[in-house]
Design a protein around this motif. Structure first.
Motif, mmCIF file in Angstrom:
data_model
loop_
_atom_site.group_PDB
_atom_site.id
_atom_site.type_symbol
_atom_site.label_atom_id
_atom_site.label_comp_id
_atom_site.label_asym_id
_atom_site.label_seq_id
_atom_site.Cartn_x
_atom_site.Cartn_y
_atom_site.Cartn_z
ATOM 1 N N MET A 140 4.416 16.411 -1.023
ATOM 2 C CA MET A 140 5.207 16.828 0.143
ATOM 3 C C MET A 140 4.511 16.374 1.415
ATOM 4 S SD MET A 140 6.541 20.647 -0.756
ATOM 5 C CE MET A 140 7.457 20.947 -2.280
ATOM 6 N N GLY A 141 5.330 16.209 2.449
ATOM 7 C CA GLY A 141 4.817 15.699 3.713
ATOM 8 C C GLY A 141 4.962 14.194 3.716
ATOM 9 N N ALA A 142 6.109 13.709 4.205
ATOM 10 C CA ALA A 142 6.400 12.280 4.093
ATOM 11 C C ALA A 142 5.657 11.452 5.124
ATOM 12 C CB ALA A 142 7.905 12.056 4.254
ATOM 13 N N ARG A 143 5.318 12.074 6.253
ATOM 14 C CA ARG A 143 4.850 11.278 7.388
ATOM 15 C C ARG A 143 3.333 11.294 7.572
ATOM 16 N NH1 ARG A 143 9.192 13.131 12.060
ATOM 17 N NH2 ARG A 143 11.050 12.349 10.974
ATOM 18 N N HIS A 144 2.784 10.123 7.804
ATOM 19 C CA HIS A 144 1.408 10.060 8.276
ATOM 20 C C HIS A 144 1.309 10.680 9.670
ATOM 21 C CE1 HIS A 144 -0.828 7.279 5.437
ATOM 22 N NE2 HIS A 144 0.370 7.319 4.932
ATOM 23 N N LYS A 145 2.251 10.312 10.522
ATOM 24 C CA LYS A 145 2.240 10.831 11.884
ATOM 25 C C LYS A 145 2.330 12.351 11.854
ATOM 26 C CE LYS A 145 2.998 10.489 16.458
ATOM 27 N NZ LYS A 145 1.962 10.012 17.378
ATOM 28 N N GLY A 152 -13.969 11.416 -11.631
ATOM 29 C CA GLY A 152 -14.045 12.711 -10.973
ATOM 30 C C GLY A 152 -14.756 12.720 -9.629
ATOM 31 N N ARG A 153 -15.136 11.554 -9.131
ATOM 32 C CA ARG A 153 -15.972 11.522 -7.937
ATOM 33 C C ARG A 153 -15.357 10.739 -6.766
ATOM 34 N NH1 ARG A 153 -21.530 12.629 -8.657
ATOM 35 N NH2 ARG A 153 -21.924 13.616 -10.666
ATOM 36 N N ARG A 154 -14.127 10.335 -6.919
ATOM 37 C CA ARG A 154 -13.451 9.664 -5.810
ATOM 38 C C ARG A 154 -12.059 10.268 -5.676
ATOM 39 N NH1 ARG A 154 -13.013 4.206 -7.685
ATOM 40 N NH2 ARG A 154 -13.367 5.156 -9.719
ATOM 41 N N PHE A 155 -11.556 10.254 -4.459
ATOM 42 C CA PHE A 155 -10.369 11.052 -4.174
ATOM 43 C C PHE A 155 -9.407 10.330 -3.240
ATOM 44 C CE2 PHE A 155 -14.282 13.433 -4.561
ATOM 45 C CZ PHE A 155 -14.016 14.233 -5.664
ATOM 46 N N PHE A 156 -8.147 10.645 -3.410
ATOM 47 C CA PHE A 156 -7.149 10.282 -2.408
ATOM 48 C C PHE A 156 -6.891 11.491 -1.518
ATOM 49 C CE2 PHE A 156 -5.253 6.876 -5.299
ATOM 50 C CZ PHE A 156 -5.646 5.827 -4.476
ATOM 51 N N THR A 199 -7.736 -0.188 5.164
ATOM 52 C CA THR A 199 -8.912 0.205 5.945
ATOM 53 C C THR A 199 -8.875 1.654 6.426
ATOM 54 O OG1 THR A 199 -7.832 -0.788 7.872
ATOM 55 C CG2 THR A 199 -9.472 -2.125 6.742
ATOM 56 N N SER A 200 -7.714 2.273 6.402
ATOM 57 C CA SER A 200 -7.649 3.661 6.857
ATOM 58 C C SER A 200 -7.991 4.617 5.718
ATOM 59 C CB SER A 200 -6.244 3.980 7.371
ATOM 60 O OG SER A 200 -6.042 5.373 7.458
ATOM 61 N N GLU A 201 -8.745 5.659 6.018
ATOM 62 C CA GLU A 201 -9.054 6.621 4.965
ATOM 63 C C GLU A 201 -7.807 7.398 4.552
ATOM 64 O OE1 GLU A 201 -12.144 9.248 6.528
ATOM 65 O OE2 GLU A 201 -10.754 10.912 6.493
ATOM 66 N N TYR A 202 -6.771 7.310 5.346
ATOM 67 C CA TYR A 202 -5.533 8.000 4.994
ATOM 68 C C TYR A 202 -4.579 7.114 4.191
ATOM 69 C CZ TYR A 202 -7.452 11.276 8.296
ATOM 70 O OH TYR A 202 -8.287 12.148 8.931
ATOM 71 N N ARG A 209 -9.400 5.089 -4.196
ATOM 72 C CA ARG A 209 -9.917 6.398 -3.811
ATOM 73 C C ARG A 209 -11.271 6.268 -3.114
ATOM 74 N NH1 ARG A 209 -7.548 6.640 -8.664
ATOM 75 N NH2 ARG A 209 -5.749 8.032 -8.905
ATOM 76 N N LEU A 210 -11.572 7.196 -2.249
ATOM 77 C CA LEU A 210 -12.828 7.193 -1.498
ATOM 78 C C LEU A 210 -13.698 8.354 -1.975
ATOM 79 C CD1 LEU A 210 -11.299 6.598 2.055
ATOM 80 C CD2 LEU A 210 -12.159 4.894 0.432
#
Lengths: 652, 652
Positions: free
Chosen positions: B304-309, B370-374, B388-391, B396-397
């Motif tokens: 849920m939550g379609a927008r980055h903005k 188990g150590r990287r995430f979206f 390049t954006s973490e979002y 996964r970072l």
């Protein structure tokens, strides 16, 4: 904005092309106020520009400057680049002075504003009311976000416009003092690694100032800034390097990315610099940028910058219609960049792109009353849209916290005549077709047309012009050309222009008469197969104009989201609607498929596809489509450019 | 997060339902580490949680607290709610203590962290290292952005978990001192119009603290905060009122809107408050919120939550797959809200929604190691994506500037057992099917299954339980139920549960044996007709698991964007892939239609549709689809959940 006198086009493909790609003085082009482009200029002069001037006062822009010499005790208001709202407005006023001879209604305003700028300017030439008005700030400290060179760029453009239009050098005195300070600080000798602006704009302005003054230091400073950029030296803050066009050296930056307006302003400045230095490497980079922008990141309206987030281009083919950002300033910047590419290459696809942006993504920004504006220009508005954000409102707004767009529009529209044609005594080109009069040396071209609503363009050539090139838009199939009564197919060269030799008709008395006919059937456009967001939809375009559906044109009880176009029935042309300033409307056939009675879910098993509940059977309706640019002039209902095609009704 | 002992469910539909909707103590549920849910818990314990604990040190969270008693001179780091990273981690550690008996590996860490919190806490109970660590700040001054009550909410939840799991009251002492201060400041007697937090979370925590302590002041304070909210008293800053859930009074807020995580945390707290007060008006509002969220604003993955903005919900049916924000914390919040709705209403669709989020939108957040995430969980990644954006990274970072998600995952996964079943001595319900053992009073349920990869669920019931309700997911058609060898269709009641009466089998020796079989064909899902962004596409789902295509599974030279599914060939089940923790893969047939040789344009006249150039003719390929949750474990290539259907190959 490239000014019209002095642009050289050294990269033009041939000597003739070079001759016929010379910009014309603004005063030598008059657009007819009874037709589209001239009418837009009248609207701009009569409504948009007065509105913008009024807002300079009420939004605090002028008070921000008055604070500096102690003439106002109002707090600073607006973003730190608010000075540029004034500069862009002064530029628009100057072009109006060139465009409309006689008494100048805003000359006193300009003189007062110029005097205010002079009083606010520091001894050393620095002039930025935001930095000067905040004791904790100092000049050139924050190159990433400071916008000081951006503000200077707009000041320079305004000063050039004023001097060219009126001969008055008062604003130029102010601008050059500031520009000379920037040359000292950021010229080629500067060792500042971050010696460039987080918002490009100064580059194109400095090159134009070089053209205007002949002073090479301005050009060299622009080149130095371009070559420094892209090291990441600006650092990052709320935004990443790409936002500030600082992620890649310009000479390696082949993909349109990051903040769209910044990318496009930068490209315009780079094109100027490349033209002045005959820099093939930069021209090659710009060609790659153009293919990236127009091949994978441009809306059918010419809008660019798909994302609201960071106002950025987005990935290739990521072109959502509903969340299209397509900032007005990005379309304007794209138009200005394409103008420079056109002058540098002579390739008509740049004029095609200018035309597409002008009649769609730029025109959509302004209401029919000229006093309300879109900042972003989406291609779809949904039923139930939340219009509370100024960046995605349901209707145009009369001003913005970030008011970059309205004065940018004013200066573009006031100078539209400059983009219509180029040429010299011997050879000329027509790029944009608008009714009016164009003087090129001793020749007068009188253009009679109702373009873009009608594809017939009559041109009377009176004078010694030997060659006239007429742009044949890529959308035009089967164009014909008649010269002094002798007709033929209009065969465009590889540059997209059909050339008419005028020299061989010396026996003919009076002006030569040329009729260009660009057939304007209604085109059904498919999205590129990689544009996922509008798969299964078509867009309607006629000539250069993109159309849309609006809720206001649907029968009561029919939701726009339930409408499916029947592509087997060819859309036809309908009447003009004067209240919408729409010279043409379209009629099409559609099926309504109500999406009611479905489970509460956004994804449904194929097996659950069932007919709509009784009483809600599909029905056929007639659709009216209006020019996209005229949407949201009848309240804030749903709108869409890309129309889903009815699967069952499809004949394809 | 509702803790498992003490939730009352006064709004449950009947006395039996109320009995079978009582949460179970965490220690009474053991999930088998050899199967999906238990394996996820092991991964969480062995990899995610140690990683998160390490990052508390390296990201500065602990130093932020040490600064307050003068034990560190490091500068404050992170967002102003960074304390909550620690609190959520302490909660996860506590649930691990309840889940895995014996020596507690992180008990010393918890004791030290608790002692640090106690040393940092002010005399009056206040405890927020950001406010305390900045001399220019003071408590409760910035309710819109301060996050102080948000931080307190997470502290309360951690303290409750620790006391329930271990009996230790050290963290509870700290939490209650701060909570009591908040009651004094923001309780019903407070006249502060802005007496609520710009980021909901405190509401659910205070209701749970009431349940835990019996102290009604906590409940009353939560209710007061809920009833104050929505007047705009928080003001606006970089974000509008809806971002802070301050645009509409809660009792009138029927559309899921604004910042998704804030809306969903708020809904969870409101559901708690409504359950404790039997407030039909609030339950009705929540039902409308649910239809809005799940009917028009939820991805097929449960995201849920379609927008980055502004991290917001977006308009109804605005569900772009590529720009899906679908924040991990939003899926977790949605899961927690649905849990409360399930307890309050007994309606199995809430458990369906929990399951959908769990196996898709939540599971996708974590790498197989188990150590990287979206942070965000898109449903499509394009070739050429700018990661390049973490979002919106390509892979996964391992951590984030805003690190809310990883510790939130840790606490959810450690407490998964709490959501599997509810009940009392007499009647129970199974909501989520996972292999393991469930103790309900004197009865033990032993569940044997390879769910979600296989639809057969064997349950051995050993004890006096009289009624067992088994959720029949909405996606399951043709479910069957066998009790002690006697089979029948599994007929679900209107609440989505099939009930097995166990009392009549007293003659039977040993445990009753129940076999539930949920057929798992591969479902082709269509988007709701109003979801424009994926028109002409289908999604593959089998059981509760949504699948995706990845570039890594395509033949060399085939771009994912050119793949078109042939829906006339039914996809079939393929083998597991252990390295991806995928119990099932799918095979399907596709046509490749290369989009090469097209004009440089994103929209093309229908007439220009031409076959691909020679050498690039369409070709058929076999596709492998993997569980969506496992994408991006083989590098950062293109991915898509919604697959375009080949128009010509379509049999529909």
């Amino acid at each position: 904005m490239v000014r019209v006198h002095d642009v050289c086009a050294p990269a033009a493909p041939s000597a003739v092309a070079a001759r016929d790609l010379t910009p014309l003085p603004l005063a030598d082009v008059t657009l007819d106020a009874a037709h589209e482009l001239g009418a837009w200029q009248s609207l701009n002069r009569d409504h948009t520009l007065p509105h913008v001037i009024e807002r300079l006062e009420t939004s605090g822009v002028l008070d921000n400057l008055r604070r500096i010499p102690g003439e106002s005790d109002a707090p600073y208001r607006g973003f730190n680049f608010a000075d540029s709202d004034l500069h862009k407005t002064l530029e628009a006023i100057a072009w109006e002075a060139a465009r409309v001879p006689g008494d100048q209604p805003w000359e006193a305003f300009t003189r007062d504003a110029t005097a205010l700028l002079a009083r606010a300017q520091r001894e050393d030439g620095y002039l930025d009311s935001h930095v000067q008005g905040h004791p904790d700030q100092e000049p050139w400290r924050d190159m990433r976000w400071g916008h000081e060179l951006y503000v200077l760029g707009h000041l320079i453009q305004a000063a050039i416009a004023r001097e060219r239009a009126t001969g008055a050098d008062d604003l130029m005195d102010v601008a050059r003092r500031f520009a000379d300070l920037a040359v000292t600080e950021f010229g080629p000798a500067s060792t500042r690694a971050d010696g460039y602006c987080g918002h490009p704009e100064i580059e194109t302005a400095l090159v134009e100032l070089f053209r205007h003054t002949g002073e090479r230091a301005y050009l060299r400073t622009a080149l130095a800034m371009i070559d420094r950029r892209g090291t990441g030296a600006l650092g990052t803050g709320p935004f990443e390097s790409a936002y500030h066009q600082d992620h890649t050296p310009v000479r390696e930056s082949r993909e349109a990315t990051g903040h769209a307006v910044r990318q496009l302003y930068l490209n315009a400045g780079v094109a100027d610099a490349a033209a002045e230095t005959d820099d093939a490497e930069l021209i090659d980079v710009l060609a790659a940028q153009w293919e990236s922008a127009h091949g994978a990141k441009a809306y059918v309206t010419g809008g660019m910058g798909a994302r609201h987030k960071d106002e950025s281009f987005g990935d290739p083919f990521e072109l959502p219609p509903d969340r299209a950002y397509a900032e007005t300033c990005a379309s304007i910047a794209s138009f200005q960049w394409d103008w420079r590419m056109l002058l540098a290459t002579g390739d008509g696809r740049h004029a095609d792109a200018m035309e597409r942006a002008l009649y769609n993504g730029i025109a959509s920004s302004t209401s029919v009353d000229g006093r309300r504006f879109f900042y972003s220009n989406p291609l779809q508005l949904r039923t139930g849209h939340d219009g509370t954000s100024e960046y995605s409102p349901s209707e145009r707004l009369d001003w913005f916290a970030c008011a970059c767009c309205p004065p940018n529009l004013a200066r573009l529209v006031s100078s539209l005549g400059a983009y219509v044609a180029t040429g010299t005594e011997i050879a000329a080109r027509l790029h944009l077709y608008g009714a009016g009069e164009i003087r090129i040396g001793a020749t007068t071209l009188t253009v009679t047309t109702d373009y873009p609503w009608d594809g017939r363009v009559d041109i009377a050539v009176d004078g010694p012009l030997e060659s006239l090139a007429l742009r044949i838009p890529a959308w035009a199939r089967g164009a014909t050309l008649e010269v002094d009564g002798r007709g033929d197919d209009a065969v465009a060269g590889s540059d997209g222009y059909a050339r008419v030799a005028l020299g061989g008709h010396a026996e003919h008395a009076g002006p030569r008469r040329i009729t260009l006919t660009l057939p304007m059937p209604v085109d059904l456009l498919d999205p590129h197969p990689r544009v996922d967001a509008v798969r299964g939809c078509v867009a309607l375009r006629r000539g250069p104009v993109v159309f849309c559906l609006e809720q206001a044109d649907l029968p009561g009880g029919v939701a726009l989201e339930d409408v499916r176009l029947d592509p087997s029935v060819a859309p036809r042309v309908g009447p003009a609607v004067a209240s919408l300033r729409a010279g043409v409307t379209l009629h099409a056939q559609a099926v309504v498929r109500p999406a009611v009675g479905l489970p509460i879910a956004t994804a449904l098993p194929r097996a659950s596809r069932t007919p709509a509940p009784s009483g809600m059977l599909p029905g056929r309706i007639a659709l009216r489509a209006i020019p996209y640019a005229r949407w949201a002039n009848r309240g804030g209902g749903a709108m869409r450019v890309w129309i889903p095609v009815d699967e069952e009704g499809s004949a394809t």
